[in-house]
Motif scaffolding. Structure first.
Motif, PDB file in Angstrom:
ATOM      1  N   ILE A  47       0.715  -1.344   0.245  1.00  0.00           N
ATOM      2  CA  ILE A  47       0.250  -0.263   0.173  1.00  0.00           C
ATOM      3  C   ILE A  47       0.862   1.463  -0.644  1.00  0.00           C
ATOM      4  O   ILE A  47       0.590   2.575  -0.445  1.00  0.00           O
ATOM      5  CB  ILE A  47      -1.050  -0.034   1.119  1.00  0.00           C
ATOM      6  N   ALA A  48       1.774   1.440   0.701  1.00  0.00           N
ATOM      7  CA  ALA A  48       2.925   2.332   0.976  1.00  0.00           C
ATOM      8  C   ALA A  48       3.396   2.377  -0.658  1.00  0.00           C
ATOM      9  O   ALA A  48       3.502   3.549  -0.593  1.00  0.00           O
ATOM     10  CB  ALA A  48       4.346   2.275   1.561  1.00  0.00           C
ATOM     11  N   ILE A  49       3.811   1.601  -1.501  1.00  0.00           N
ATOM     12  CA  ILE A  49       4.856   1.777  -2.556  1.00  0.00           C
ATOM     13  C   ILE A  49       3.135   2.405  -3.530  1.00  0.00           C
ATOM     14  O   ILE A  49       4.156   2.985  -4.701  1.00  0.00           O
ATOM     15  CB  ILE A  49       4.999   0.376  -3.339  1.00  0.00           C
ATOM     16  N   ALA A  50       2.170   1.898  -3.750  1.00  0.00           N
ATOM     17  CA  ALA A  50       1.272   2.105  -4.634  1.00  0.00           C
ATOM     18  C   ALA A  50       0.382   3.446  -4.272  1.00  0.00           C
ATOM     19  O   ALA A  50       0.453   4.051  -5.140  1.00  0.00           O
ATOM     20  CB  ALA A  50      -0.239   1.409  -4.054  1.00  0.00           C
ATOM     21  N   ALA A  51       0.922   4.160  -2.979  1.00  0.00           N
ATOM     22  CA  ALA A  51       0.698   5.259  -2.978  1.00  0.00           C
ATOM     23  C   ALA A  51       1.552   6.371  -3.121  1.00  0.00           C
ATOM     24  O   ALA A  51       1.510   7.434  -3.391  1.00  0.00           O
ATOM     25  CB  ALA A  51       0.654   5.663  -0.789  1.00  0.00           C
ATOM     26  N   GLY A  52       2.725   5.548  -4.047  1.00  0.00           N
ATOM     27  CA  GLY A  52       3.649   6.733  -4.345  1.00  0.00           C
ATOM     28  C   GLY A  52       5.010   6.754  -3.416  1.00  0.00           C
ATOM     29  O   GLY A  52       5.895   7.808  -3.646  1.00  0.00           O
ATOM     30  N   MET A  53       5.004   6.439  -2.078  1.00  0.00           N
ATOM     31  CA  MET A  53       5.573   6.687  -1.261  1.00  0.00           C
ATOM     32  C   MET A  53       7.234   5.702  -1.957  1.00  0.00           C
ATOM     33  O   MET A  53       7.643   4.720  -2.382  1.00  0.00           O
ATOM     34  CB  MET A  53       5.599   5.390   0.244  1.00  0.00           C
ATOM     35  N   PRO A  54       8.943   7.038  -1.146  1.00  0.00           N
ATOM     36  CA  PRO A  54       9.914   6.066  -2.110  1.00  0.00           C
ATOM     37  C   PRO A  54      10.301   4.802  -1.621  1.00  0.00           C
ATOM     38  O   PRO A  54      10.045   4.747  -0.143  1.00  0.00           O
ATOM     39  CB  PRO A  54      11.081   7.648  -1.485  1.00  0.00           C
ATOM     40  N   MET A  55      10.826   4.071  -2.603  1.00  0.00           N
ATOM     41  CA  MET A  55      11.090   2.726  -1.595  1.00  0.00           C
ATOM     42  C   MET A  55      11.878   2.752  -0.921  1.00  0.00           C
ATOM     43  O   MET A  55      12.118   1.288  -0.722  1.00  0.00           O
ATOM     44  CB  MET A  55      11.318   1.490  -3.107  1.00  0.00           C
ATOM     45  N   ASP A  56      13.024   3.874  -0.590  1.00  0.00           N
ATOM     46  CA  ASP A  56      13.621   3.596   0.045  1.00  0.00           C
ATOM     47  C   ASP A  56      13.364   4.536   1.554  1.00  0.00           C
ATOM     48  O   ASP A  56      14.186   4.204   2.641  1.00  0.00           O
ATOM     49  CB  ASP A  56      15.059   4.185  -0.183  1.00  0.00           C
ATOM     50  N   HIS A  57      12.213   4.794   2.129  1.00  0.00           N
ATOM     51  CA  HIS A  57      11.692   4.949   2.813  1.00  0.00           C
ATOM     52  C   HIS A  57      10.544   4.066   3.064  1.00  0.00           C
ATOM     53  O   HIS A  57       9.715   4.004   4.280  1.00  0.00           O
ATOM     54  CB  HIS A  57      10.649   6.052   2.845  1.00  0.00           C
ATOM     55  N   VAL A  58       9.888   2.808   2.090  1.00  0.00           N
ATOM     56  CA  VAL A  58       9.043   1.763   3.581  1.00  0.00           C
ATOM     57  C   VAL A  58       9.389   1.136   3.897  1.00  0.00           C
ATOM     58  O   VAL A  58       8.493   1.220   5.381  1.00  0.00           O
ATOM     59  CB  VAL A  58       8.641   1.070   1.877  1.00  0.00           C
ATOM     60  N   VAL A  59      10.359   0.622   4.204  1.00  0.00           N
ATOM     61  CA  VAL A  59      10.416  -0.537   5.297  1.00  0.00           C
ATOM     62  C   VAL A  59      11.254   0.657   6.232  1.00  0.00           C
ATOM     63  O   VAL A  59      10.618  -0.422   7.466  1.00  0.00           O
ATOM     64  CB  VAL A  59      11.626  -1.424   4.607  1.00  0.00           C
ATOM     65  N   SER A  60      11.408   1.601   6.156  1.00  0.00           N
ATOM     66  CA  SER A  60      12.074   2.824   7.172  1.00  0.00           C
ATOM     67  C   SER A  60      10.972   3.039   8.388  1.00  0.00           C
ATOM     68  O   SER A  60      10.182   2.890   9.538  1.00  0.00           O
ATOM     69  CB  SER A  60      12.745   3.064   7.143  1.00  0.00           C
ATOM     70  N   SER A  61       9.096   3.225   7.503  1.00  0.00           N
ATOM     71  CA  SER A  61       7.929   3.892   7.771  1.00  0.00           C
ATOM     72  C   SER A  61       8.019   2.962   8.670  1.00  0.00           C
ATOM     73  O   SER A  61       7.098   2.679   9.943  1.00  0.00           O
ATOM     74  CB  SER A  61       7.486   4.106   6.605  1.00  0.00           C
TER      75      SER A  61
END
Length: 446
Positions: free
Chosen positions: A39-53
Protein backbone atom coordinates in the motif's frame (compact mmCIF):
# COMPACT_ATOMS: atom_id res chain seq x y z
CA UNK A 1 -2.80 12.00 -4.00
CA UNK A 2 -6.52 12.47 -4.45
CA UNK A 3 -8.95 11.63 -1.68
CA UNK A 4 -10.73 9.11 -3.88
CA UNK A 5 -7.50 7.26 -4.63
CA UNK A 6 -6.53 7.25 -0.95
CA UNK A 7 -9.89 5.76 0.04
CA UNK A 8 -9.63 3.16 -2.73
CA UNK A 9 -6.17 2.14 -1.49
CA UNK A 10 -7.32 1.91 2.12
CA UNK A 11 -10.39 -0.15 1.22
CA UNK A 12 -8.34 -2.40 -1.07
CA UNK A 13 -5.80 -2.97 1.71
CA UNK A 14 -8.47 -3.93 4.24
CA UNK A 15 -10.26 -6.20 1.78
CA UNK A 16 -6.96 -7.75 0.78
CA UNK A 17 -6.15 -8.52 4.40
CA UNK A 18 -9.59 -10.09 4.88
CA UNK A 19 -9.29 -12.30 1.80
CA UNK A 20 -5.69 -13.39 2.40
CA UNK A 21 -6.27 -14.29 6.04
CA UNK A 22 -9.84 -15.59 5.96
CA UNK A 23 -9.99 -17.28 2.56
CA UNK A 24 -6.41 -18.29 1.85
CA UNK A 25 -5.53 -18.93 5.52
CA UNK A 26 -2.21 -17.10 5.33
CA UNK A 27 -0.29 -16.09 8.43
CA UNK A 28 -1.72 -12.77 9.76
CA UNK A 29 1.73 -11.32 10.50
CA UNK A 30 3.04 -12.01 6.99
CA UNK A 31 -0.15 -10.60 5.48
CA UNK A 32 0.01 -7.38 7.51
CA UNK A 33 3.67 -6.81 6.65
CA UNK A 34 3.16 -7.53 2.94
CA UNK A 35 0.04 -5.37 2.59
CA UNK A 36 1.76 -2.55 4.50
CA UNK A 37 4.62 -2.50 1.99
CA UNK A 38 2.34 -2.79 -1.05
CA UNK A 39 0.00 0.00 0.00
CA UNK A 40 2.94 2.33 0.65
CA UNK A 41 4.41 1.64 -2.80
CA UNK A 42 1.01 2.04 -4.45
CA UNK A 43 0.60 5.39 -2.70
CA UNK A 44 3.84 6.60 -4.29
CA UNK A 45 6.11 6.48 -1.27
CA UNK A 46 9.80 6.26 -2.23
CA UNK A 47 10.95 2.66 -1.92
CA UNK A 48 13.86 3.60 0.29
CA UNK A 49 11.36 4.95 2.83
CA UNK A 50 8.90 2.06 2.79
CA UNK A 51 10.74 -0.29 5.13
CA UNK A 52 11.97 2.45 7.48
CA UNK A 53 8.41 3.75 7.84
CA UNK A 54 7.12 0.32 8.80
CA UNK A 55 9.97 -0.21 11.25
CA UNK A 56 9.29 3.19 12.78
CA UNK A 57 5.63 2.35 13.39
CA UNK A 58 6.30 -1.16 14.67
CA UNK A 59 9.12 0.05 16.89
CA UNK A 60 7.04 2.85 18.39
CA UNK A 61 4.18 0.49 19.21
CA UNK A 62 6.35 -2.27 20.63
CA UNK A 63 8.50 0.19 22.53
CA UNK A 64 5.35 1.39 24.26
CA UNK A 65 3.60 -1.92 24.70
CA UNK A 66 6.07 -4.84 24.88
CA UNK A 67 6.84 -4.23 28.55
CA UNK A 68 3.13 -4.11 29.37
CA UNK A 69 2.47 -7.39 27.57
CA UNK A 70 5.37 -9.13 29.32
CA UNK A 71 4.57 -7.89 32.82
CA UNK A 72 0.84 -8.52 32.46
CA UNK A 73 1.48 -12.06 31.27
CA UNK A 74 3.81 -12.84 34.17
CA UNK A 75 1.30 -11.40 36.65
CA UNK A 76 -1.42 -13.59 35.14
CA UNK A 77 0.81 -16.65 35.40
CA UNK A 78 1.47 -16.00 39.10
CA UNK A 79 -2.26 -15.59 39.63
CA UNK A 80 -2.91 -18.97 38.01
CA UNK A 81 -0.11 -21.00 39.59
CA UNK A 82 -0.70 -19.69 43.11
CA UNK A 83 -4.40 -20.54 43.06
CA UNK A 84 -5.33 -16.84 43.31
CA UNK A 85 -7.79 -17.13 40.44
CA UNK A 86 -9.37 -20.14 42.15
CA UNK A 87 -9.71 -18.19 45.39
CA UNK A 88 -11.47 -15.26 43.72
CA UNK A 89 -13.83 -17.51 41.78
CA UNK A 90 -14.76 -19.71 44.74
CA UNK A 91 -15.23 -16.80 47.15
CA UNK A 92 -17.47 -14.78 44.87
CA UNK A 93 -19.50 -17.76 43.66
CA UNK A 94 -20.03 -19.03 47.23
CA UNK A 95 -21.32 -15.65 48.35
CA UNK A 96 -23.51 -15.21 45.28
CA UNK A 97 -25.37 -18.50 45.71
CA UNK A 98 -26.59 -21.01 43.14
CA UNK A 99 -29.25 -18.78 41.58
CA UNK A 100 -26.81 -15.95 40.87
CA UNK A 101 -23.73 -17.93 39.92
CA UNK A 102 -23.85 -16.54 36.35
CA UNK A 103 -23.63 -13.01 37.76
CA UNK A 104 -20.79 -14.14 39.98
CA UNK A 105 -18.87 -15.40 36.96
CA UNK A 106 -19.28 -12.00 35.31
CA UNK A 107 -17.86 -10.25 38.39
CA UNK A 108 -14.98 -12.73 38.46
CA UNK A 109 -14.25 -11.96 34.81
CA UNK A 110 -14.26 -8.22 35.45
CA UNK A 111 -11.82 -8.57 38.35
CA UNK A 112 -9.42 -11.16 36.96
CA UNK A 113 -9.66 -9.66 33.47
CA UNK A 114 -8.00 -6.43 34.57
CA UNK A 115 -4.39 -7.67 34.53
CA UNK A 116 -4.58 -10.57 32.04
CA UNK A 117 -5.22 -11.10 28.33
CA UNK A 118 -8.55 -12.55 27.26
CA UNK A 119 -6.93 -15.81 26.17
CA UNK A 120 -5.10 -16.11 29.49
CA UNK A 121 -8.30 -15.38 31.42
CA UNK A 122 -10.09 -18.19 29.60
CA UNK A 123 -7.33 -20.64 30.49
CA UNK A 124 -7.35 -19.48 34.12
CA UNK A 125 -11.06 -19.43 34.80
CA UNK A 126 -12.90 -21.83 32.49
CA UNK A 127 -11.88 -24.87 34.59
CA UNK A 128 -13.74 -23.25 37.49
CA UNK A 129 -16.74 -22.62 35.27
CA UNK A 130 -16.84 -26.34 34.47
CA UNK A 131 -16.60 -27.26 38.17
CA UNK A 132 -19.33 -24.81 39.20
CA UNK A 133 -21.52 -25.94 36.32
CA UNK A 134 -21.33 -29.53 37.58
CA UNK A 135 -21.83 -28.60 41.23
CA UNK A 136 -24.84 -26.33 40.65
CA UNK A 137 -26.34 -28.27 37.71
CA UNK A 138 -26.22 -25.11 35.59
CA UNK A 139 -25.75 -25.19 31.78
CA UNK A 140 -22.15 -24.34 31.00
CA UNK A 141 -23.14 -21.55 28.61
CA UNK A 142 -24.90 -19.77 31.51
CA UNK A 143 -21.50 -19.55 33.24
CA UNK A 144 -18.95 -19.46 30.44
CA UNK A 145 -20.52 -16.67 28.36
CA UNK A 146 -20.85 -14.14 31.24
CA UNK A 147 -17.25 -14.89 32.21
CA UNK A 148 -15.97 -14.53 28.66
CA UNK A 149 -18.06 -11.39 28.03
CA UNK A 150 -16.55 -9.71 31.10
CA UNK A 151 -13.03 -10.72 30.05
CA UNK A 152 -13.67 -9.26 26.58
CA UNK A 153 -15.03 -5.98 27.97
CA UNK A 154 -12.02 -5.42 30.23
CA UNK A 155 -9.67 -6.40 27.40
CA UNK A 156 -11.20 -3.84 25.06
CA UNK A 157 -12.14 -0.93 27.29
CA UNK A 158 -10.16 -0.76 30.52
CA UNK A 159 -6.43 -0.02 30.92
CA UNK A 160 -3.84 -1.44 31.50
CA UNK A 161 -4.56 -3.74 28.56
CA UNK A 162 -2.06 -3.11 25.74
CA UNK A 163 -4.51 -1.98 23.07
CA UNK A 164 -6.20 0.54 25.36
CA UNK A 165 -2.79 1.94 26.28
CA UNK A 166 -1.94 2.38 22.60
CA UNK A 167 -5.24 4.18 22.10
CA UNK A 168 -4.59 6.33 25.17
CA UNK A 169 -1.32 7.41 23.61
CA UNK A 170 -2.80 8.01 20.15
CA UNK A 171 -5.71 10.06 21.50
CA UNK A 172 -3.77 11.71 24.38
CA UNK A 173 -6.47 10.58 26.80
CA UNK A 174 -6.32 10.68 30.60
CA UNK A 175 -5.67 7.19 32.01
CA UNK A 176 -7.62 7.56 35.25
CA UNK A 177 -10.64 9.15 33.56
CA UNK A 178 -10.61 6.41 30.92
CA UNK A 179 -10.60 3.72 33.61
CA UNK A 180 -13.50 5.46 35.37
CA UNK A 181 -15.58 5.78 32.20
CA UNK A 182 -14.60 2.26 31.15
CA UNK A 183 -15.98 0.81 34.37
CA UNK A 184 -19.16 2.93 34.22
CA UNK A 185 -19.89 2.04 30.58
CA UNK A 186 -18.35 -1.43 30.48
CA UNK A 187 -20.24 -2.90 33.45
CA UNK A 188 -23.76 -2.64 31.96
CA UNK A 189 -22.38 -3.94 28.66
CA UNK A 190 -20.95 -6.98 30.45
CA UNK A 191 -24.33 -7.51 32.16
CA UNK A 192 -26.34 -7.38 28.94
CA UNK A 193 -23.89 -9.43 26.86
CA UNK A 194 -23.20 -11.82 29.74
CA UNK A 195 -25.84 -13.01 32.23
CA UNK A 196 -28.78 -11.58 30.27
CA UNK A 197 -27.81 -12.94 26.84
CA UNK A 198 -26.53 -16.26 28.20
CA UNK A 199 -30.03 -17.19 29.39
CA UNK A 200 -31.26 -17.11 25.78
CA UNK A 201 -28.12 -18.74 24.41
CA UNK A 202 -28.31 -21.66 26.84
CA UNK A 203 -31.98 -22.17 25.96
CA UNK A 204 -31.69 -22.08 22.18
CA UNK A 205 -28.21 -23.59 21.75
CA UNK A 206 -28.21 -26.75 23.86
CA UNK A 207 -24.90 -28.60 24.10
CA UNK A 208 -25.53 -32.30 23.63
CA UNK A 209 -22.07 -33.65 22.83
CA UNK A 210 -19.72 -34.85 25.59
CA UNK A 211 -16.83 -32.53 26.35
CA UNK A 212 -13.70 -34.47 27.39
CA UNK A 213 -11.98 -31.23 28.40
CA UNK A 214 -14.78 -30.36 30.82
CA UNK A 215 -14.74 -33.86 32.28
CA UNK A 216 -11.00 -33.58 32.81
CA UNK A 217 -11.41 -30.37 34.85
CA UNK A 218 -14.45 -31.53 36.79
CA UNK A 219 -12.59 -34.61 38.00
CA UNK A 220 -9.87 -32.43 39.49
CA UNK A 221 -10.14 -31.31 43.10
CA UNK A 222 -9.88 -27.58 43.75
CA UNK A 223 -6.77 -26.91 45.88
CA UNK A 224 -7.48 -26.20 49.55
CA UNK A 225 -4.33 -24.24 50.35
CA UNK A 226 -5.17 -21.06 48.46
CA UNK A 227 -4.01 -17.46 49.02
CA UNK A 228 -6.46 -15.20 50.82
CA UNK A 229 -9.14 -13.39 48.85
CA UNK A 230 -8.06 -9.96 50.09
CA UNK A 231 -4.37 -10.27 49.22
CA UNK A 232 -5.21 -11.68 45.78
CA UNK A 233 -7.59 -8.82 44.96
CA UNK A 234 -5.10 -6.24 46.26
CA UNK A 235 -2.41 -7.70 44.00
CA UNK A 236 -4.69 -7.64 40.94
CA UNK A 237 -5.99 -4.12 41.54
CA UNK A 238 -2.69 -2.57 42.63
CA UNK A 239 -1.57 -1.48 39.11
CA UNK A 240 -4.99 0.04 38.43
CA UNK A 241 -4.92 1.91 41.75
CA UNK A 242 -1.41 3.21 41.09
CA UNK A 243 -2.45 4.47 37.65
CA UNK A 244 -5.50 6.19 39.14
CA UNK A 245 -3.26 7.89 41.71
CA UNK A 246 -0.89 8.99 38.95
CA UNK A 247 -3.76 10.47 36.96
CA UNK A 248 -5.02 12.38 40.01
CA UNK A 249 -1.55 13.59 41.01
CA UNK A 250 -2.09 17.14 39.73
CA UNK A 251 -5.34 17.39 41.70
CA UNK A 252 -3.95 16.26 45.05
CA UNK A 253 -0.42 17.70 44.90
CA UNK A 254 1.33 20.80 43.59
CA UNK A 255 2.29 20.30 39.94
CA UNK A 256 6.02 19.79 39.35
CA UNK A 257 6.68 19.27 43.07
CA UNK A 258 8.77 16.29 44.15
CA UNK A 259 5.71 14.47 45.46
CA UNK A 260 3.80 15.22 42.25
CA UNK A 261 6.64 13.85 40.12
CA UNK A 262 6.89 10.76 42.33
CA UNK A 263 3.15 10.05 42.02
CA UNK A 264 3.29 10.43 38.24
CA UNK A 265 6.23 8.02 38.22
CA UNK A 266 4.39 5.43 40.30
CA UNK A 267 1.30 5.86 38.11
CA UNK A 268 3.23 5.17 34.93
CA UNK A 269 1.85 2.00 33.34
CA UNK A 270 5.19 0.21 33.18
CA UNK A 271 6.08 1.08 36.78
CA UNK A 272 2.63 0.17 38.12
CA UNK A 273 2.68 -3.23 36.44
CA UNK A 274 6.30 -3.84 37.44
CA UNK A 275 5.53 -3.16 41.11
CA UNK A 276 2.44 -5.37 40.96
CA UNK A 277 4.44 -8.19 39.37
CA UNK A 278 7.18 -7.93 42.00
CA UNK A 279 4.49 -7.93 44.69
CA UNK A 280 3.02 -11.10 43.17
CA UNK A 281 6.42 -12.79 43.32
CA UNK A 282 6.25 -12.49 47.11
CA UNK A 283 2.57 -12.74 48.12
CA UNK A 284 1.61 -15.27 45.44
CA UNK A 285 5.03 -16.92 45.18
CA UNK A 286 7.48 -16.98 48.08
CA UNK A 287 4.71 -16.63 50.68
CA UNK A 288 2.93 -19.62 49.10
CA UNK A 289 6.03 -21.80 49.43
CA UNK A 290 7.34 -21.51 45.86
CA UNK A 291 11.11 -21.39 45.49
CA UNK A 292 12.91 -18.63 43.58
CA UNK A 293 13.74 -21.17 40.87
CA UNK A 294 10.07 -22.10 40.49
CA UNK A 295 9.01 -18.45 40.24
CA UNK A 296 11.67 -17.90 37.57
CA UNK A 297 10.34 -20.95 35.71
CA UNK A 298 6.78 -19.55 35.81
CA UNK A 299 7.96 -16.20 34.44
CA UNK A 300 9.95 -17.76 31.62
CA UNK A 301 7.16 -20.13 30.63
CA UNK A 302 4.57 -17.35 30.50
CA UNK A 303 6.54 -15.21 28.06
CA UNK A 304 6.87 -17.75 25.23
CA UNK A 305 3.23 -17.51 24.02
CA UNK A 306 3.41 -13.70 23.82
CA UNK A 307 5.72 -13.74 20.78
CA UNK A 308 2.94 -13.88 18.17
CA UNK A 309 0.91 -11.28 20.05
CA UNK A 310 3.84 -8.86 20.00
CA UNK A 311 4.50 -9.52 16.31
CA UNK A 312 0.88 -8.80 15.39
CA UNK A 313 0.77 -5.67 17.53
CA UNK A 314 3.99 -4.44 15.94
CA UNK A 315 2.71 -5.21 12.44
CA UNK A 316 -0.48 -3.29 13.18
CA UNK A 317 1.59 -0.30 14.25
CA UNK A 318 3.72 -0.57 11.11
CA UNK A 319 0.60 -0.72 8.93
CA UNK A 320 -0.77 2.41 10.60
CA UNK A 321 2.54 4.25 10.13
CA UNK A 322 2.62 3.41 6.42
CA UNK A 323 -0.86 4.94 6.09
CA UNK A 324 0.36 8.08 7.84
CA UNK A 325 3.70 8.50 6.04
CA UNK A 326 2.25 7.71 2.61
CA UNK A 327 -0.34 10.46 2.97
CA UNK A 328 -3.33 8.09 2.88
CA UNK A 329 -4.26 8.85 6.47
CA UNK A 330 -4.13 12.61 5.87
CA UNK A 331 -6.28 12.36 2.75
CA UNK A 332 -8.88 10.33 4.62
CA UNK A 333 -8.60 12.69 7.59
CA UNK A 334 -9.23 15.74 5.42
CA UNK A 335 -12.20 14.01 3.79
CA UNK A 336 -13.65 12.99 7.15
CA UNK A 337 -13.24 16.47 8.61
CA UNK A 338 -14.78 18.18 5.58
CA UNK A 339 -17.64 15.67 5.39
CA UNK A 340 -18.30 16.00 9.13
CA UNK A 341 -18.45 12.24 9.68
CA UNK A 342 -19.08 11.63 13.40
CA UNK A 343 -15.63 10.76 14.70
CA UNK A 344 -16.82 8.31 17.34
CA UNK A 345 -18.66 6.30 14.69
CA UNK A 346 -15.69 6.47 12.31
CA UNK A 347 -13.28 5.15 14.97
CA UNK A 348 -15.69 2.30 15.76
CA UNK A 349 -16.05 1.35 12.10
CA UNK A 350 -12.30 1.41 11.49
CA UNK A 351 -11.64 -0.85 14.48
CA UNK A 352 -14.44 -3.24 13.47
CA UNK A 353 -13.15 -3.49 9.89
CA UNK A 354 -9.56 -4.19 10.94
CA UNK A 355 -10.85 -6.71 13.51
CA UNK A 356 -12.75 -8.50 10.76
CA UNK A 357 -9.65 -8.35 8.57
CA UNK A 358 -7.04 -9.80 10.90
CA UNK A 359 -9.03 -11.29 13.77
CA UNK A 360 -7.08 -9.52 16.51
CA UNK A 361 -8.87 -7.04 18.76
CA UNK A 362 -5.51 -5.60 19.80
CA UNK A 363 -4.41 -4.98 16.21
CA UNK A 364 -7.86 -3.62 15.35
CA UNK A 365 -7.77 -1.10 18.16
CA UNK A 366 -4.17 -0.02 17.67
CA UNK A 367 -4.54 0.37 13.89
CA UNK A 368 -7.82 2.26 14.12
CA UNK A 369 -6.39 4.56 16.79
CA UNK A 370 -3.37 5.36 14.62
CA UNK A 371 -5.72 6.41 11.80
CA UNK A 372 -8.31 8.25 13.90
CA UNK A 373 -5.77 9.92 16.20
CA UNK A 374 -4.81 12.68 13.73
CA UNK A 375 -8.49 13.36 13.02
CA UNK A 376 -9.14 13.90 16.72
CA UNK A 377 -6.65 16.77 16.69
CA UNK A 378 -9.14 18.64 14.48
CA UNK A 379 -12.11 17.75 16.69
CA UNK A 380 -11.52 19.28 20.14
CA UNK A 381 -15.17 18.79 21.10
CA UNK A 382 -14.81 14.98 21.08
CA UNK A 383 -13.72 13.32 24.34
CA UNK A 384 -10.39 11.46 23.93
CA UNK A 385 -11.45 9.05 26.67
CA UNK A 386 -14.67 8.15 24.84
CA UNK A 387 -12.60 7.68 21.68
CA UNK A 388 -10.57 5.04 23.52
CA UNK A 389 -13.73 3.25 24.64
CA UNK A 390 -15.53 3.34 21.29
CA UNK A 391 -12.43 2.14 19.44
CA UNK A 392 -12.14 -0.71 21.94
CA UNK A 393 -15.79 -1.60 21.43
CA UNK A 394 -15.35 -1.77 17.66
CA UNK A 395 -12.22 -3.88 18.04
CA UNK A 396 -14.15 -6.86 19.43
CA UNK A 397 -16.91 -6.83 16.80
CA UNK A 398 -18.05 -9.99 15.04
CA UNK A 399 -15.92 -12.56 16.92
CA UNK A 400 -14.71 -13.76 13.48
CA UNK A 401 -13.33 -17.17 12.60
CA UNK A 402 -9.84 -15.73 12.11
CA UNK A 403 -9.73 -14.80 15.79
CA UNK A 404 -7.86 -17.22 18.05
CA UNK A 405 -10.46 -16.56 20.74
CA UNK A 406 -13.17 -18.02 18.49
CA UNK A 407 -11.45 -21.39 18.31
CA UNK A 408 -10.50 -21.25 21.96
CA UNK A 409 -14.16 -20.83 22.92
CA UNK A 410 -15.22 -23.56 20.50
CA UNK A 411 -12.75 -26.10 21.86
CA UNK A 412 -13.23 -25.32 25.54
CA UNK A 413 -17.03 -25.45 25.34
CA UNK A 414 -17.22 -28.37 22.92
CA UNK A 415 -19.27 -26.42 20.39
CA UNK A 416 -19.65 -26.80 16.65
CA UNK A 417 -18.65 -23.88 14.40
CA UNK A 418 -22.31 -22.81 13.85
CA UNK A 419 -22.94 -23.01 17.61
CA UNK A 420 -19.86 -20.89 18.32
CA UNK A 421 -21.09 -18.26 15.86
CA UNK A 422 -24.54 -18.23 17.49
CA UNK A 423 -23.06 -17.84 20.97
CA UNK A 424 -19.57 -16.35 21.09
CA UNK A 425 -19.67 -14.32 17.87
CA UNK A 426 -23.06 -12.99 18.98
CA UNK A 427 -21.63 -11.97 22.38
CA UNK A 428 -18.71 -10.12 20.78
CA UNK A 429 -20.99 -8.32 18.32
CA UNK A 430 -23.37 -7.40 21.14
CA UNK A 431 -20.48 -5.93 23.13
CA UNK A 432 -19.38 -3.90 20.10
CA UNK A 433 -22.84 -2.53 19.28
CA UNK A 434 -23.72 -1.76 22.90
CA UNK A 435 -20.35 -0.08 23.32
CA UNK A 436 -21.06 2.22 20.38
CA UNK A 437 -24.56 3.03 21.62
CA UNK A 438 -23.53 3.69 25.22
CA UNK A 439 -20.56 5.84 24.18
CA UNK A 440 -22.76 7.92 21.87
CA UNK A 441 -25.17 8.45 24.76
CA UNK A 442 -22.29 9.34 27.10
CA UNK A 443 -20.97 11.84 24.52
CA UNK A 444 -24.08 13.95 25.17
CA UNK A 445 -22.88 14.52 28.73
CA UNK A 446 -19.07 14.16 28.64
Amino acid sequence: MTTTYAIILAVAAILGIIVLISHYRLNPFIVLVTVSFLIAIAAGMPMDHVVSSFEKGAGHVLGHIATVIALGTILGKMLAESGGADRIALTISDRAGKNRVDWAMMIIGLLVGLPVFFEVGVVLLFPLAFVLSARTNTPILRLALPLAAALSVTHAMIPPHPATLLALDAYHANTGYTIFLGVIIGTPIAILAGPIFSKFAAKYVPITEENPLAEQFVKKEVPTNLPSFSITVITILSPVLLMLIGSAADLITTPKSKLNIALHFLGNTDIALLLATILSFYVLGLARGFSKETILKFANESLAPTALIMLLVGAGGGFGQELIDSGISKAITDAAVSAHIPLLILAWLLAALVRLACGSATVGMSTAASIAGPILAHSPHVSPELMVLVTGAGSVAFGPLNDAGFWQMKQYLGLTVPQTIKTWSAVETLIAVLGLVFVLIASLFV
